[in-house]
Design a protein around this motif. Structure first.
Motif, PDB file in Angstrom:
ATOM      1  N   MET A   5       0.857  -1.194   0.000  1.00 35.18           N
ATOM      2  CA  MET A   5       0.000   0.000   0.000  1.00 35.18           C
ATOM      3  C   MET A   5       0.889   1.239   0.000  1.00 35.18           C
ATOM      4  SD  MET A   5      -2.916   1.178   2.745  1.00 35.18           S
ATOM      5  CE  MET A   5      -1.808   1.172   4.149  1.00 35.18           C
ATOM      6  N   LEU A   6       0.594   2.155  -0.929  1.00 34.99           N
ATOM      7  CA  LEU A   6       1.312   3.426  -0.951  1.00 34.99           C
ATOM      8  C   LEU A   6       0.805   4.303   0.192  1.00 34.99           C
ATOM      9  CD1 LEU A   6       3.293   5.271  -2.651  1.00 34.99           C
ATOM     10  CD2 LEU A   6       1.227   6.252  -3.646  1.00 34.99           C
ATOM     11  N   VAL A   7       1.716   4.899   0.932  1.00 30.55           N
ATOM     12  CA  VAL A   7       1.340   5.800   2.031  1.00 30.55           C
ATOM     13  C   VAL A   7       2.111   7.107   1.858  1.00 30.55           C
ATOM     14  CG1 VAL A   7       1.244   6.116   4.537  1.00 30.55           C
ATOM     15  CG2 VAL A   7       0.925   3.828   3.569  1.00 30.55           C
ATOM     16  N   THR A   8       1.388   8.228   1.910  1.00 26.76           N
ATOM     17  CA  THR A   8       2.009   9.547   1.779  1.00 26.76           C
ATOM     18  C   THR A   8       1.886  10.290   3.102  1.00 26.76           C
ATOM     19  OG1 THR A   8       1.318   9.607  -0.539  1.00 26.76           O
ATOM     20  CG2 THR A   8       2.031  11.696   0.442  1.00 26.76           C
ATOM     21  N   PHE A   9       2.991  10.807   3.593  1.00 22.36           N
ATOM     22  CA  PHE A   9       2.995  11.638   4.789  1.00 22.36           C
ATOM     23  C   PHE A   9       3.178  13.084   4.323  1.00 22.36           C
ATOM     24  CE2 PHE A   9       4.292   7.457   6.215  1.00 22.36           C
ATOM     25  CZ  PHE A   9       3.582   7.303   7.406  1.00 22.36           C
ATOM     26  N   ALA A  10       2.119  13.889   4.469  1.00 19.24           N
ATOM     27  CA  ALA A  10       2.157  15.271   3.990  1.00 19.24           C
ATOM     28  C   ALA A  10       2.102  16.219   5.177  1.00 19.24           C
ATOM     29  CB  ALA A  10       0.984  15.527   3.040  1.00 19.24           C
ATOM     30  N   ALA A  11       3.126  17.071   5.281  1.00 15.88           N
ATOM     31  CA  ALA A  11       3.216  18.028   6.388  1.00 15.88           C
ATOM     32  C   ALA A  11       2.834  19.411   5.893  1.00 15.88           C
ATOM     33  CB  ALA A  11       4.633  18.045   6.947  1.00 15.88           C
ATOM     34  N   GLY A  12       1.883  20.039   6.556  1.00 18.63           N
ATOM     35  CA  GLY A  12       1.434  21.370   6.138  1.00 18.63           C
ATOM     36  C   GLY A  12       0.516  21.951   7.183  1.00 18.63           C
ATOM     37  N   ALA A  37      -0.612  14.838   7.733  1.00 20.32           N
ATOM     38  CA  ALA A  37      -1.654  13.923   7.258  1.00 20.32           C
ATOM     39  C   ALA A  37      -0.990  12.641   6.778  1.00 20.32           C
ATOM     40  CB  ALA A  37      -2.441  14.560   6.116  1.00 20.32           C
ATOM     41  N   MET A  38      -1.543  11.515   7.208  1.00 20.44           N
ATOM     42  CA  MET A  38      -1.075  10.220   6.698  1.00 20.44           C
ATOM     43  C   MET A  38      -2.134   9.736   5.714  1.00 20.44           C
ATOM     44  SD  MET A  38       0.061   6.727   8.646  1.00 20.44           S
ATOM     45  CE  MET A  38      -1.454   6.459   9.539  1.00 20.44           C
ATOM     46  N   ILE A  39      -1.787   9.719   4.434  1.00 16.89           N
ATOM     47  CA  ILE A  39      -2.755   9.397   3.382  1.00 16.89           C
ATOM     48  C   ILE A  39      -2.460   7.991   2.862  1.00 16.89           C
ATOM     49  CG2 ILE A  39      -3.690  10.110   1.144  1.00 16.89           C
ATOM     50  CD1 ILE A  39      -2.314  12.948   1.985  1.00 16.89           C
ATOM     51  N   GLU A  40      -3.383   7.081   3.104  1.00 16.10           N
ATOM     52  CA  GLU A  40      -3.191   5.689   2.685  1.00 16.10           C
ATOM     53  C   GLU A  40      -3.822   5.477   1.312  1.00 16.10           C
ATOM     54  OE1 GLU A  40      -4.913   3.506   5.911  1.00 16.10           O
ATOM     55  OE2 GLU A  40      -3.062   3.625   7.096  1.00 16.10           O
ATOM     56  N   GLY A  41      -3.067   4.885   0.393  1.00  9.89           N
ATOM     57  CA  GLY A  41      -3.574   4.610  -0.946  1.00  9.89           C
ATOM     58  C   GLY A  41      -3.030   5.601  -1.956  1.00  9.89           C
ATOM     59  N   ALA A  56       6.350  16.374   1.550  1.00 16.05           N
ATOM     60  CA  ALA A  56       5.564  15.146   1.445  1.00 16.05           C
ATOM     61  C   ALA A  56       6.517  13.993   1.154  1.00 16.05           C
ATOM     62  CB  ALA A  56       4.521  15.273   0.343  1.00 16.05           C
ATOM     63  N   LEU A  57       6.383  12.935   1.934  1.00 14.85           N
ATOM     64  CA  LEU A  57       7.239  11.759   1.779  1.00 14.85           C
ATOM     65  C   LEU A  57       6.361  10.554   1.479  1.00 14.85           C
ATOM     66  CD1 LEU A  57       9.500  12.376   4.914  1.00 14.85           C
ATOM     67  CD2 LEU A  57      10.111  12.816   2.533  1.00 14.85           C
TER      68      LEU A  57
END
Ligand code: HEM
Length: 187
Positions: A5-12, A37-41, A56-57
């Motif tokens: 599963m792709l997971v994006t950690f976006a800081a803002g 925000a931890m965005i799954e998918g 964003a990582l």
């Protein structure tokens, strides 16, 4: 093993987690931000949450590389999952290892990881208080880190988490870490 599963950690300025502290452990840090925000998918890089982010990582959950069957069974018997209501503290620790690590053969890396550094033996003592998920980024290409490690715990286990990271950071495995940032969060 669940499918990757792709997971994006976006800081803002948005996200469920409040960023309490960003500290560089080794190498360059990351810019300050208020929320994570931890965005799954899958999410396009043109999504507003990504475009407006300070950083964003991205990483992917994956199969185990080094864990033996008995070690996995021992952890699975006691570990707990993410999103426990009591786990109101979290840590995002992005890590990059150096070329010397990646030039080793798989069996050499395993020997350093566990037979020498006791990563699993050390970590297992902190289950189930610390819940975790490992994300791989190296194979995505162009990502600044090799791993995004994510941990969730209750406030009363915050001291135990500090002991855990102290124990791991003095191991031989960590001599191969060339960049590490420690992002602490609460909700
Ligand atoms: C809750 C305690 C912990 C446990 C039970 C644990 C367990 C594990 C296990 C089993 C693996 C190997 C996965 C595989 O076979 O591929 C692993 C990998 C890893 N862990 Fe931990 N860990 C813990 C805490 C931590 C902490 C606190 C950090 C960072 C400060 C960390 C960083 C990593 C990294 C970077 C990897 C990937 C290593 C590599 O593939 O080269 N772990 N962990």
């Amino acid at each position: 093993m669940p499918a990757p599963m792709l997971v994006t950690f976006a800081a803002g300025s948005t996200g469920a987690w409040k960023i309490d502290q960003i500290a560089s452990v080794v190498g360059a840090g990351l810019p300050a931000a208020d929320r994570l925000a931890m965005i799954e998918g899958a999410i396009p890089s043109s999504a507003p949450a990504i475009l407006s982010a300070k950083w964003a990582l991205r990483g992917v959950t994956s199969n185990l590389r080094y864990t033996h069957h008995t070690e996995r069974a021992g952890m699975e018997a006691i570990q707990e999952g993410l999103a426990r209501p009591t786990a109101t503290r979290a840590a995002l620790i992005p890590i990059r290892k150096n070329e010397a690590w990646w030039n080793l053969a798989q069996d050499q890396r395993r020997a350093i990881f566990e037979e020498t550094s006791r990563h699993i033996a050390i970590g297992k003592a902190y289950l189930p208080a610390i819940a975790r998920r490992l994300h791989h980024c190296r194979d995505l290409g162009g990502e600044p880190f090799d791993f995004l490690t994510w941990f969730e715990y209750a406030p009363q286990d915050a001291e135990a988490f500090e002991r855990l990271v102290r124990e791991l950071r003095v191991t031989q495995e960590w001599r191969y870490v060339e960049r590490e940032v420690d992002v602490r969060l609460s909700r």
